[in-house]
Design a protein around this motif. Structure first.
Motif, PDB file in Angstrom:
ATOM      1  N   LYS A  39       0.841  -1.208   0.000  1.00  0.00           N
ATOM      2  CA  LYS A  39       0.000   0.000   0.000  1.00  0.00           C
ATOM      3  C   LYS A  39       0.870   1.250   0.000  1.00  0.00           C
ATOM      4  CE  LYS A  39      -4.145  -1.781   2.258  1.00  0.00           C
ATOM      5  NZ  LYS A  39      -5.014  -1.627   3.442  1.00  0.00           N
ATOM      6  N   ALA A  40       1.937   1.244   0.784  1.00  0.00           N
ATOM      7  CA  ALA A  40       2.808   2.416   0.909  1.00  0.00           C
ATOM      8  C   ALA A  40       3.491   2.764  -0.413  1.00  0.00           C
ATOM      9  CB  ALA A  40       3.848   2.186   2.000  1.00  0.00           C
ATOM     10  N   ILE A  41       3.806   1.759  -1.218  1.00  0.00           N
ATOM     11  CA  ILE A  41       4.492   2.041  -2.482  1.00  0.00           C
ATOM     12  C   ILE A  41       3.517   2.172  -3.659  1.00  0.00           C
ATOM     13  CG2 ILE A  41       6.666   1.019  -1.733  1.00  0.00           C
ATOM     14  CD1 ILE A  41       6.022  -1.444  -3.413  1.00  0.00           C
ATOM     15  N   GLY A  42       2.210   2.112  -3.353  1.00  0.00           N
ATOM     16  CA  GLY A  42       1.211   2.419  -4.371  1.00  0.00           C
ATOM     17  C   GLY A  42       0.688   1.258  -5.176  1.00  0.00           C
ATOM     18  N   LYS A  43       0.945   0.027  -4.762  1.00  0.00           N
ATOM     19  CA  LYS A  43       0.452  -1.120  -5.540  1.00  0.00           C
ATOM     20  C   LYS A  43      -1.063  -1.275  -5.455  1.00  0.00           C
ATOM     21  CE  LYS A  43       4.451  -4.099  -5.896  1.00  0.00           C
ATOM     22  NZ  LYS A  43       4.970  -5.444  -5.701  1.00  0.00           N
TER      23      LYS A  43
END
Length: 92
Positions: free
Chosen positions: A77-81
């Motif tokens: 989630k943090a890296i935008g997946k």
């Protein structure tokens, strides 16, 4: 408006009328460069001010408290997946 993060790499779009009729100004801010300067007291004062605003409910932010066992999902989630997500805070 001050922008200091560009993780989405998307342009900021603002109507021209805001610049003219609302006297809007845009400015970029490179946080890492400012943190690297010899300004420890200024940094501390700024953090204290922002924390006070958050405590008073005047500064709002989105975060998701995630158990450590779900670290992998939080990282994705943090890296935008998973598209745009709130900040991920790991609970140990």
């Amino acid at each position: 408006m001050v922008t200091y993060g560009g993780m989405s790499k998307k342009p900021i779009t603002v109507p021209t009328s805001h610049f003219i009729f609302k006297d809007l100004s845009l400015r970029g801010f490179w946080l890492q460069k400012w943190l690297g300067a010899d300004k420890a007291k200024e940094h501390r004062d700024m953090l204290d001010y922002l924390l006070r605003l958050a405590q008073e409910g005047k500064l709002k932010y989105e975060m998701e408290l995630v158990p450590f066992d779900n670290f992998g999902t939080a990282l994705e989630k943090a890296i935008g997946k998973h598209g745009s997500q709130p900040k991920q805070v790991i609970k140990f």
